[in-house]
Design a protein around this motif. Structure first.
Motif: not given
Lengths: 451, 250
Positions: A405, A438-441, A443-444, B11-13, B16, B20
């Motif tokens: 992170r 923001q990252t996907f995580r 958001w999730h 993709i995470d960074q 996103p 989603q």
């Protein structure tokens, strides 16, 4: 020089690089059209693959059978452990006959063994008779492609080579006139040669005969006129039965140049009356490759070069960007067998797109072997320290969520700066994407908290 | 049935919205979707660079965290191929439970309609690892009946027009670390892919692999910013059009 450095040079002339790409893509497209006309194409590939697999599993037996049958047919059979022994054998045959001039049709094996310089050192004139090979021989260059040795040259450049070496008018670029000049030139050598050397496309254990495929008939012109015919073959050229030839001959030319068959597929079984026929069977590292289970299938290669023509990297970097005489994807899995350190960059000259594997008429898992060589090459220490450090750092970071992170946060903050500075190979030509808020995580996790 | 969703590190960074869209699409189709905490990367960058051993830990993490799912889905053909092949090499039963998103939608969920709209001319970049590695479509080298799972899914999207391409499945030149270590050839390949799409009037390039699109998008933003890249999940989820209609993301 590494492949990437050589490719950088090749790409300095983008128009020429684009021309090279398009020229070879045309061959690939022709191959596609020809393959599409054979409804059982995939079955043929499978049959070829299985025949080769079987042959490699009993290679010594088939070689002995071939040698015995060939000898019974009246062919002199020689064995060579390496390139030097091959060259010495060829030279001793020529010496016995007092031969001063050798006409040679295309044989990548003799390139591999460096036969020409060896014979020239002993005062023997060697004339490469394949048109493309003759052109690069004039230039004192090796072939840039195993099937189309001068594919990297434009017509006008061939015209200049012929002007210099054959005395044709300067600026000549008419293919018909150039070919005619070459024909006359080569004919004079065919008529005066003391010996002829050919390669071997397929050697048949059952009959003791062998097949040579050319589009120009130059192998036949040489072998039929000269009193001595020497054929050089690698141990992997063997196939068990005459009936198997049909499978390979249907695949070879279609895969290579998109022709239904080569113009000449000549079968040699025994010397004609008054002629002497020799065959030199060469190992030169092949049995070492045979013993490496990960790479043995590379010995199934029938040298069609379909993998060259389809390879987007070869098309855009040219044959001379590879450090081995066989370039392209197949060369990149053969070369490290010979010398891992010298050819360390070749298996990395690929995006692993897999097109080579899909196009291969004998189903060699080329891109899988490329990936395997990468592991073996780095394990042997042939990787730059910074690459090693970068990969170990990445591996360490991605496994630690907090560190990942943090690293990601830092990277996303710095992308605008990297795009601005353009210091690294990525941002020199490409933008990094704008950093998301923001990252996907993140958001999730918000989503999960809402629930 | 609970799905394990694997969102690859980049993709995470950096993208996103692709994660989603995938999440939205799968939940909208009625699946329970979970994202385990730890695994970030499949280990492919290390493996492709010749350091498979260094990347092996990623696979260990993955196998531990995802073992409880019957199906694992990821919006990245390349990462899925690497996971599948590495797990297969270890004889892990998990190898056969990992799916690329299109593969999952087509083969497992068997979707035959999607409530998505994307009224644009779109070029499909058939990413090599998905195409030849996972068999998402028929490669042009082989003489097999023509099919493409991503194309079939895109055809379910209202208003979307798929453009033909001259070289329907040539590599874009990304190739992981190849794009950095062989950047000249990589960039040349990418530019040629883009020109093929431009010649056929595509407004968007889509793909089942965000890594190819990262490379192509990075080139586009410098030379043809009017053309955009969109991951196939974004189009299939119809998130862009929903957002335009004011619905926003769920």
């Amino acid at each position: 020089m590494t492949h990437s450095a050589a490719a950088h040079e090749f790409q300095r002339d983008p128009a020429r690089a684009a021309w090279h790409d398009q020229t070879l893509w045309m061959v690939r497209a022709k191959r596609d059209r020809m393959a599409a006309r054979v409804p059982e194409w995939e079955q043929l590939r499978e049959a070829a693959s299985q025949i080769k697999e079987h042959t490699l599993s009993k290679l010594a037996d088939y070689l002995e059978q071939f040698a015995d049958t060939a000898a019974a047919n009246g062919i002199h059979v020689h064995w060579a452990a390496d390139g030097d022994e091959h060259n010495r054998t060829v030279h001793s045959i020529l010496k016995k006959h007092g031969a001063r001039k050798l006409v040679k049709s295309k044989s990548m094996l003799t390139e591999e063994c460096h036969l020409n310089p060896h014979l020239e050192k002993h005062g023997i004139e060697v004339i490469d008779t394949d048109l493309g090979e003759r052109i690069v021989q004039f230039q004192k260059m090796p072939p840039s492609h195993i099937v189309m040795p001068a594919i990297h040259l434009k017509r006008a450049e061939v015209g200049e080579v012929f002007h210099e070496h054959l005395g044709t008018p300067s600026g000549l670029d008419d293919p018909q006139q150039l070919t005619e000049a070459a024909r006359q030139h080569l004919r004079s050598h065919f008529l005066t040669a003391d010996a002829a050397l050919t390669g071997v496309n397929f050697a048949v254990a059952e009959t003791g005969g062998f097949v040579v495929c050319t589009n120009e008939g130059n192998a036949d012109m040489g072998a039929h006129l000269a009193p001595v015919h020497i054929a050089s073959m690698g141990i992997e050229k063997i196939i068990p039965r005459q009936a198997h030839l049909g499978v390979f001959l249907r695949l070879l030319a279609r895969s290579a140049t998109g022709q239904p068959s080569t113009v000449f597929s000549s079968h040699f079984l025994k010397p004609r009356p008054g002629q002497e026929m020799h065959i030199v069977i060469v190992d030169n590292g092949r049995s070492r490759q045979l013993a490496r289970s990960d790479y043995r299938k590379s010995l199934a290669c029938i040298r069609c070069a379909a993998c060259f023509n389809t390879c987007p990297v070869y098309r855009r970097s040219g044959g001379y960007s590879y450090s081995y005489f066989i370039s392209g994807p197949i060369g990149s899995i053969l070369a490290p067998n010979v010398d891992k350190a010298a050819h360390a960059s070749m298996p990395f000259a690929s995006t692993l797109c897999g097109s080579c594997t899909a196009v291969c008429p004998v189903k060699i898992d080329i891109h899988t072997q490329l990936l395997k060589w990468r592991q073996d090459i780095t394990a042997a220490g042939h990787a730059p320290w910074w690459k090693k450090a970068a990969m170990h750092t990445t591996a360490f970071v991605v496994r630690r969520p907090a560190l990942f992170r943090l690293g990601g946060w830092f990277m996303r903050r710095t992308t605008p700066l990297l795009n601005l500075l353009r210091l690294d190979p990525w941002t020199q030509s490409r933008d990094l994407p704008p950093a998301p808020a923001q990252t996907f995580r993140q958001w999730h996790n918000q989503q999960s908290n809402k629930k | 049935m609970t799905l394990g969703l694997f969102i690859p590190c980049y993709i995470d960074q950096l993208y996103p919205q692709v994660g989603q869209a995938t999440y939205t699409l799968l939940t909208r189709l009625g699946h329970q979707v979970e994202v385990p905490e730890k695994p970030a990367c499949c280990g492919q960058p290390m493996s492709n660079s010749g350091f498979a051993k260094a990347g092996a830990g990623c696979l260990t993490d993955f196998a531990r965290e995802y073992a409880r799912f019957d199906h694992i889905v990821s919006p990245s053909g390349s990462c899925v191929l690497h996971l599948k092949e590495s797990l297969e090499a270890q004889h892990s039963p998990l190898a056969h439970r990992v799916y690329e998103l299109c593969e999952f939608l087509h083969d497992i969920a068997k979707v035959d309609s999607l409530p998505a709209r994307f009224p644009h001319r779109v070029g499909l970049h058939q990413s090599c690892h998905g195409l030849r590695g996972l068999g998402l479509g028929s490669p042009s080298e082989c003489r097999v009946p023509a099919f493409s799972k991503p194309a079939r899914l895109l055809q379910m999207v209202a208003g979307l027009e798929l453009v033909p391409l001259d070289r329907c499945d040539e590599c874009c030149g990304f190739g992981g670390t190849f794009s950095v270590f062989e950047s000249d050839v990589s960039v040349s390949m990418g530019r040629d892919r883009i020109q093929d799409h431009i010649r056929h009037g595509a407004e968007f390039i889509t793909s089942a692999d965000m890594s190819c699109l990262m490379h192509l998008g990075g080139l586009l933003s410098r030379q043809a910013p009017q053309m955009k890249v969109r991951h196939i999940a974004e189009i299939l989820a119809g998130t862009e059009e929903l957002a335009m209609d004011g619905h926003g993301l769920p």
